[in-house]
Design an enzyme around this catalytic site. Structure first.
Site, mmCIF file in Angstrom:
data_model
loop_
_atom_site.group_PDB
_atom_site.id
_atom_site.type_symbol
_atom_site.label_atom_id
_atom_site.label_comp_id
_atom_site.label_asym_id
_atom_site.label_seq_id
_atom_site.Cartn_x
_atom_site.Cartn_y
_atom_site.Cartn_z
ATOM 1 N N CYS A 1 8.989 77.298 41.524
ATOM 2 C CA CYS A 1 7.884 78.237 41.109
ATOM 3 C C CYS A 1 8.400 78.993 39.630
ATOM 4 O O CYS A 1 7.618 78.887 38.732
ATOM 5 C CB CYS A 1 7.593 79.284 41.928
ATOM 6 S SG CYS A 1 6.415 78.834 43.029
ATOM 7 N N HIS B 1 8.438 68.873 47.274
ATOM 8 C CA HIS B 1 8.440 68.130 45.638
ATOM 9 C C HIS B 1 8.832 66.665 46.306
ATOM 10 O O HIS B 1 9.184 66.397 47.416
ATOM 11 C CB HIS B 1 9.666 68.671 45.068
ATOM 12 C CG HIS B 1 10.931 68.991 46.058
ATOM 13 N ND1 HIS B 1 10.819 69.904 46.661
ATOM 14 C CD2 HIS B 1 11.922 68.238 45.952
ATOM 15 C CE1 HIS B 1 12.299 70.032 47.400
ATOM 16 N NE2 HIS B 1 12.701 68.703 47.015
ATOM 17 N N HIS C 1 10.796 63.523 45.444
ATOM 18 C CA HIS C 1 11.887 62.695 44.727
ATOM 19 C C HIS C 1 11.619 61.420 44.293
ATOM 20 O O HIS C 1 11.048 60.730 45.120
ATOM 21 C CB HIS C 1 13.212 62.585 45.602
ATOM 22 C CG HIS C 1 13.792 63.716 46.081
ATOM 23 N ND1 HIS C 1 14.885 64.393 45.713
ATOM 24 C CD2 HIS C 1 13.406 64.573 47.169
ATOM 25 C CE1 HIS C 1 15.464 65.603 46.335
ATOM 26 N NE2 HIS C 1 14.286 65.672 47.264
HETATM 27 P P1 5GP Z 1 15.332 68.929 48.564
HETATM 28 O O1 5GP Z 1 16.939 68.864 49.213
HETATM 29 O O2 5GP Z 1 14.702 70.252 49.036
HETATM 30 O O3 5GP Z 1 14.486 67.820 49.029
HETATM 31 O O4 5GP Z 1 15.796 68.526 47.105
HETATM 32 C C1 5GP Z 1 15.863 69.712 46.425
HETATM 33 C C2 5GP Z 1 16.580 69.046 45.205
HETATM 34 O O5 5GP Z 1 16.618 69.927 44.230
HETATM 35 C C3 5GP Z 1 17.910 68.562 45.264
HETATM 36 O O6 5GP Z 1 18.063 67.180 45.077
HETATM 37 C C4 5GP Z 1 18.768 69.426 44.407
HETATM 38 O O7 5GP Z 1 19.869 68.645 43.615
HETATM 39 C C5 5GP Z 1 17.586 69.626 43.215
HETATM 40 N N1 5GP Z 1 18.207 71.025 42.532
HETATM 41 C C6 5GP Z 1 18.458 71.924 42.997
HETATM 42 N N2 5GP Z 1 18.662 73.107 42.110
HETATM 43 C C7 5GP Z 1 18.247 72.560 40.997
HETATM 44 C C8 5GP Z 1 18.231 72.968 39.812
HETATM 45 O O8 5GP Z 1 18.619 74.042 39.360
HETATM 46 N N3 5GP Z 1 17.975 72.047 38.838
HETATM 47 C C9 5GP Z 1 17.540 70.783 38.985
HETATM 48 N N4 5GP Z 1 17.240 69.996 38.005
HETATM 49 N N5 5GP Z 1 17.590 70.369 40.204
HETATM 50 C C10 5GP Z 1 17.727 71.247 41.403
HETATM 51 ZN ZN ZN Z 2 7.631 77.825 44.751
#
Ligand code: 5GP
Ligand code: ZN
Length: 113
Positions: free
Chosen positions: A7, A99, A101
């Site tokens: 957010c 989100h 990927h």
């Molecule tokens: P999830 O594990 O929730 O599916 O994906 C979260 C993603 O956000 C991870 O792949 C992680 O590397 C990425 N991520 C976490 N913090 C940051 C950040 O500060 N900047 C960016 N660009 N990506 C982030």
């Molecule tokens: Zn949010």
């Protein structure tokens, strides 16, 4: 939502390098890439789980899924690509803001763990 990293990216409270933005979502590069290209497609609306979506949210997510292939040059999708949505602990969801990927730019295997 307060204290949600994504957010804060969406609102601009935390500066992030956006690859693309429209009325529904932003696209950024993942800080810890798992493929040659690893983008995060982040809806502007905060919710954590697909299970929470309203009809309006599902229309928005449909628009997002339709738009991703339209960004084929920007996201380097020509050779094929993978979309992943992690949901909950077993999937390793670490950011509680839904989100998508987008992985592209190389051949990929399939390794759940
Ligand atoms: P999830 O594990 O929730 O599916 O994906 C979260 C993603 O956000 C991870 O792949 C992680 O590397 C990425 N991520 C976490 N913090 C940051 C950040 O500060 N900047 C960016 N660009 N990506 C982030
Ligand atoms: Zn949010």
């Amino acid at each position: 939502m307060e204290d949600c990293l994504f957010c804060k990216f969406v609102s601009g409270e935390i500066a992030v390098n956006e690859v693309f933005e429209n009325e529904d979502f932003i696209v950024i590069r993942d800080i810890n890439p798992q493929a040659k290209n690893h983008f995060l497609v982040i809806p502007k609306k905060h919710f954590k789980y697909l299970a929470e979506m309203t009809e309006e949210d599902s229309a928005m997510l449909g628009r997002i899924l339709k738009t991703i292939p339209e960004l084929k040059e920007l996201l380097e999708l020509d050779g094929g690509y993978r979309l992943v949505i992690n949901q909950g602990d077993d999937a390793g969801q670490t950011v509680p803001h839904l989100h998508i990927h987008v992985l592209s730019g190389q051949k990929m295997g399939w390794q759940p763990a």
